[in-house]
Scaffold this active site. Structure first.
Site, mmCIF file in Angstrom:
data_model
loop_
_atom_site.group_PDB
_atom_site.id
_atom_site.type_symbol
_atom_site.label_atom_id
_atom_site.label_comp_id
_atom_site.label_asym_id
_atom_site.label_seq_id
_atom_site.Cartn_x
_atom_site.Cartn_y
_atom_site.Cartn_z
ATOM 1 N N CYS A 84 26.344 110.912 86.737
ATOM 2 C CA CYS A 84 25.068 111.464 87.049
ATOM 3 C C CYS A 84 25.357 112.518 88.821
ATOM 4 O O CYS A 84 24.762 113.347 88.004
ATOM 5 C CB CYS A 84 25.155 109.705 88.110
ATOM 6 S SG CYS A 84 22.925 109.513 87.945
ATOM 7 N N HIS A 190 25.432 106.867 82.088
ATOM 8 C CA HIS A 190 26.369 105.932 82.969
ATOM 9 C C HIS A 190 27.101 105.518 82.076
ATOM 10 O O HIS A 190 26.532 104.624 81.189
ATOM 11 C CB HIS A 190 25.514 105.067 83.923
ATOM 12 C CG HIS A 190 24.944 105.586 85.175
ATOM 13 N ND1 HIS A 190 25.579 105.637 86.759
ATOM 14 C CD2 HIS A 190 23.986 105.765 85.541
ATOM 15 C CE1 HIS A 190 24.844 106.044 87.299
ATOM 16 N NE2 HIS A 190 23.760 106.169 87.028
ATOM 17 N N GLU A 192 29.690 103.632 82.096
ATOM 18 C CA GLU A 192 30.495 102.115 82.773
ATOM 19 C C GLU A 192 29.176 101.261 82.564
ATOM 20 O O GLU A 192 28.965 99.801 82.724
ATOM 21 C CB GLU A 192 30.660 102.390 84.316
ATOM 22 C CG GLU A 192 29.358 102.375 85.579
ATOM 23 C CD GLU A 192 29.052 103.611 85.469
ATOM 24 O OE1 GLU A 192 27.902 103.907 86.338
ATOM 25 O OE2 GLU A 192 28.611 104.086 84.576
#
Length: 208
Positions: A84, A190, A192
Protein backbone atom coordinates in the site's frame (compact mmCIF):
# COMPACT_ATOMS: atom_id res chain seq x y z
CA UNK A 1 21.06 -20.20 0.06
CA UNK A 2 20.49 -18.18 3.23
CA UNK A 3 17.77 -19.44 5.53
CA UNK A 4 14.44 -17.64 5.41
CA UNK A 5 13.93 -14.80 7.86
CA UNK A 6 11.17 -12.42 6.87
CA UNK A 7 11.65 -9.07 8.60
CA UNK A 8 8.63 -6.78 8.95
CA UNK A 9 9.72 -3.15 9.26
CA UNK A 10 7.93 -1.41 12.13
CA UNK A 11 8.36 2.35 11.85
CA UNK A 12 5.00 3.16 13.43
CA UNK A 13 2.88 2.93 10.26
CA UNK A 14 0.95 -0.22 9.33
CA UNK A 15 -0.24 -3.30 11.18
CA UNK A 16 2.96 -5.32 11.53
CA UNK A 17 1.31 -7.95 13.75
CA UNK A 18 -1.21 -8.89 11.05
CA UNK A 19 1.73 -9.84 8.84
CA UNK A 20 3.48 -11.73 11.60
CA UNK A 21 0.30 -13.71 12.23
CA UNK A 22 0.15 -14.73 8.56
CA UNK A 23 3.74 -16.00 8.65
CA UNK A 24 3.05 -17.87 11.91
CA UNK A 25 0.16 -19.67 10.18
CA UNK A 26 2.42 -20.44 7.22
CA UNK A 27 5.18 -21.69 9.58
CA UNK A 28 7.66 -19.24 8.02
CA UNK A 29 10.17 -17.57 10.39
CA UNK A 30 9.54 -13.84 10.78
CA UNK A 31 10.51 -10.99 13.09
CA UNK A 32 9.71 -7.32 13.60
CA UNK A 33 12.39 -4.65 13.15
CA UNK A 34 12.10 -1.41 15.15
CA UNK A 35 15.76 -0.33 14.84
CA UNK A 36 18.79 -0.86 12.63
CA UNK A 37 20.17 -3.80 14.60
CA UNK A 38 16.86 -5.67 14.24
CA UNK A 39 17.52 -5.83 10.47
CA UNK A 40 20.50 -8.19 10.94
CA UNK A 41 19.93 -11.63 9.42
CA UNK A 42 17.02 -10.62 7.18
CA UNK A 43 16.51 -12.67 4.01
CA UNK A 44 13.33 -10.81 3.01
CA UNK A 45 11.94 -7.41 3.99
CA UNK A 46 8.34 -6.22 4.25
CA UNK A 47 7.63 -2.49 4.23
CA UNK A 48 3.99 -1.95 5.24
CA UNK A 49 2.31 1.45 5.15
CA UNK A 50 -1.07 3.11 5.58
CA UNK A 51 -2.27 6.71 5.63
CA UNK A 52 -0.52 9.79 4.30
CA UNK A 53 2.64 9.60 2.15
CA UNK A 54 4.57 12.39 3.89
CA UNK A 55 3.73 11.06 7.37
CA UNK A 56 4.93 7.57 6.44
CA UNK A 57 8.14 8.90 4.86
CA UNK A 58 8.93 11.14 7.85
CA UNK A 59 8.34 8.24 10.27
CA UNK A 60 10.67 5.98 8.28
CA UNK A 61 13.30 8.72 8.06
CA UNK A 62 13.10 9.17 11.86
CA UNK A 63 13.26 5.43 12.59
CA UNK A 64 17.05 5.16 12.24
CA UNK A 65 16.58 2.33 9.70
CA UNK A 66 16.49 4.32 6.46
CA UNK A 67 20.21 4.22 5.53
CA UNK A 68 20.59 0.56 6.40
CA UNK A 69 17.49 -0.29 4.35
CA UNK A 70 18.99 1.50 1.34
CA UNK A 71 22.14 -0.62 1.75
CA UNK A 72 20.24 -3.89 2.15
CA UNK A 73 17.95 -3.25 -0.81
CA UNK A 74 20.21 -1.42 -3.27
CA UNK A 75 23.66 -2.90 -2.50
CA UNK A 76 22.99 -6.30 -0.93
CA UNK A 77 19.94 -6.92 -3.15
CA UNK A 78 17.76 -8.33 -0.33
CA UNK A 79 14.23 -8.83 -1.72
CA UNK A 80 11.77 -6.28 -0.33
CA UNK A 81 8.03 -5.87 -0.80
CA UNK A 82 6.25 -2.58 -0.14
CA UNK A 83 2.56 -2.76 0.72
CA UNK A 84 0.00 0.00 0.00
CA UNK A 85 1.72 3.25 1.08
CA UNK A 86 4.87 1.15 1.57
CA UNK A 87 4.79 0.54 -2.19
CA UNK A 88 4.12 4.21 -2.96
CA UNK A 89 7.13 5.23 -0.84
CA UNK A 90 9.37 3.31 -3.26
CA UNK A 91 8.63 5.91 -5.95
CA UNK A 92 10.44 9.23 -6.35
CA UNK A 93 7.53 11.39 -5.28
CA UNK A 94 3.79 11.47 -4.67
CA UNK A 95 1.03 13.92 -5.51
CA UNK A 96 -0.11 13.36 -1.92
CA UNK A 97 2.91 15.07 -0.36
CA UNK A 98 6.06 17.10 -0.81
CA UNK A 99 8.73 14.79 0.65
CA UNK A 100 10.99 12.69 -1.57
CA UNK A 101 10.22 8.99 -1.71
CA UNK A 102 12.81 6.24 -1.39
CA UNK A 103 13.55 6.45 -5.16
CA UNK A 104 13.95 2.65 -5.37
CA UNK A 105 11.79 2.47 -8.52
CA UNK A 106 11.56 5.05 -11.30
CA UNK A 107 7.94 6.05 -10.75
CA UNK A 108 5.63 8.68 -9.31
CA UNK A 109 2.39 8.39 -7.37
CA UNK A 110 -0.68 10.05 -8.88
CA UNK A 111 -4.19 10.70 -7.62
CA UNK A 112 -7.02 8.88 -9.39
CA UNK A 113 -9.02 11.12 -11.73
CA UNK A 114 -12.51 10.90 -10.23
CA UNK A 115 -14.15 11.72 -13.58
CA UNK A 116 -13.06 8.30 -14.94
CA UNK A 117 -14.64 6.34 -12.06
CA UNK A 118 -18.18 5.03 -12.60
CA UNK A 119 -18.83 3.89 -9.01
CA UNK A 120 -21.15 5.97 -6.85
CA UNK A 121 -18.49 6.29 -4.13
CA UNK A 122 -15.44 7.30 -6.12
CA UNK A 123 -12.51 7.60 -3.69
CA UNK A 124 -10.95 5.91 -1.97
CA UNK A 125 -10.83 2.76 -4.11
CA UNK A 126 -12.01 0.47 -1.33
CA UNK A 127 -12.88 -3.20 -1.20
CA UNK A 128 -12.20 -6.28 -3.30
CA UNK A 129 -11.00 -6.04 -6.88
CA UNK A 130 -9.45 -8.28 -9.53
CA UNK A 131 -5.69 -8.38 -9.92
CA UNK A 132 -4.54 -9.57 -13.34
CA UNK A 133 -0.90 -10.66 -13.08
CA UNK A 134 1.61 -10.89 -15.91
CA UNK A 135 1.96 -14.44 -17.16
CA UNK A 136 3.82 -16.82 -14.89
CA UNK A 137 5.15 -14.23 -12.46
CA UNK A 138 6.50 -16.11 -9.39
CA UNK A 139 4.86 -13.67 -6.95
CA UNK A 140 1.46 -14.81 -8.28
CA UNK A 141 2.16 -18.55 -8.48
CA UNK A 142 -1.13 -20.34 -7.96
CA UNK A 143 -3.03 -17.02 -8.25
CA UNK A 144 -3.04 -16.72 -12.05
CA UNK A 145 -6.78 -17.21 -12.57
CA UNK A 146 -8.94 -16.10 -9.69
CA UNK A 147 -6.88 -13.60 -7.72
CA UNK A 148 -8.89 -10.93 -5.91
CA UNK A 149 -7.43 -8.70 -3.23
CA UNK A 150 -8.53 -6.01 -0.78
CA UNK A 151 -7.72 -2.40 -1.69
CA UNK A 152 -7.91 0.90 0.19
CA UNK A 153 -6.25 3.86 -1.57
CA UNK A 154 -6.86 7.10 -3.50
CA UNK A 155 -3.46 7.29 -5.22
CA UNK A 156 -1.86 4.89 -7.68
CA UNK A 157 1.69 3.99 -8.71
CA UNK A 158 2.70 5.14 -12.19
CA UNK A 159 5.87 3.46 -13.49
CA UNK A 160 8.14 5.37 -15.86
CA UNK A 161 9.05 2.00 -17.39
CA UNK A 162 5.99 -0.16 -18.12
CA UNK A 163 8.16 -3.29 -17.81
CA UNK A 164 8.18 -2.71 -14.03
CA UNK A 165 4.40 -3.34 -13.90
CA UNK A 166 3.61 -6.97 -13.00
CA UNK A 167 -0.16 -6.79 -12.53
CA UNK A 168 -3.03 -4.55 -13.54
CA UNK A 169 -6.29 -3.65 -11.84
CA UNK A 170 -9.17 -1.67 -13.29
CA UNK A 171 -10.53 1.31 -11.36
CA UNK A 172 -11.49 4.01 -13.84
CA UNK A 173 -8.11 3.31 -15.43
CA UNK A 174 -6.02 0.17 -15.76
CA UNK A 175 -3.38 0.90 -13.11
CA UNK A 176 -0.35 -1.07 -11.89
CA UNK A 177 -1.51 -2.93 -8.78
CA UNK A 178 1.92 -4.52 -8.36
CA UNK A 179 5.41 -3.73 -9.60
CA UNK A 180 8.91 -5.19 -9.67
CA UNK A 181 12.37 -3.79 -10.31
CA UNK A 182 15.11 -6.38 -9.71
CA UNK A 183 14.78 -7.42 -6.01
CA UNK A 184 12.22 -4.67 -5.27
CA UNK A 185 8.50 -5.51 -5.27
CA UNK A 186 5.47 -3.39 -4.49
CA UNK A 187 1.79 -4.23 -4.14
CA UNK A 188 -1.00 -1.69 -3.83
CA UNK A 189 -3.47 -4.05 -2.14
CA UNK A 190 -3.46 -5.50 1.39
CA UNK A 191 -2.49 -9.20 1.42
CA UNK A 192 -2.96 -9.35 5.20
CA UNK A 193 -6.67 -8.54 4.62
CA UNK A 194 -7.09 -10.75 1.53
CA UNK A 195 -7.66 -14.18 3.11
CA UNK A 196 -6.11 -17.18 1.35
CA UNK A 197 -5.12 -15.13 -1.72
CA UNK A 198 -3.00 -12.81 0.39
CA UNK A 199 -1.47 -15.68 2.35
CA UNK A 200 -0.47 -17.37 -0.88
CA UNK A 201 1.16 -14.20 -2.19
CA UNK A 202 3.13 -13.63 1.04
CA UNK A 203 4.22 -17.27 1.01
CA UNK A 204 5.37 -16.87 -2.62
CA UNK A 205 7.35 -13.76 -1.66
CA UNK A 206 9.01 -15.52 1.30
CA UNK A 207 10.13 -18.34 -1.03
CA UNK A 208 11.39 -16.21 -3.95
Amino acid sequence: KRKIMVTIIDYGVGNVFAFQNVFKRLDIPSKIAKCKNDLIGSSKLILPGVGHFDYAMSQLNKSGMRDRLDELVLSEKIPVIGICVGMQMMAQKSDEGTLDGLCWIDACVKKFDETTIKHHTKLPHMGWNDVKPNQNHPLFKGLEQEAIFYFLHSFYFKCSNEENSISKTDYGINFSSSVQHDNIYGIQFHPEKSHSYGERLLENFAKL
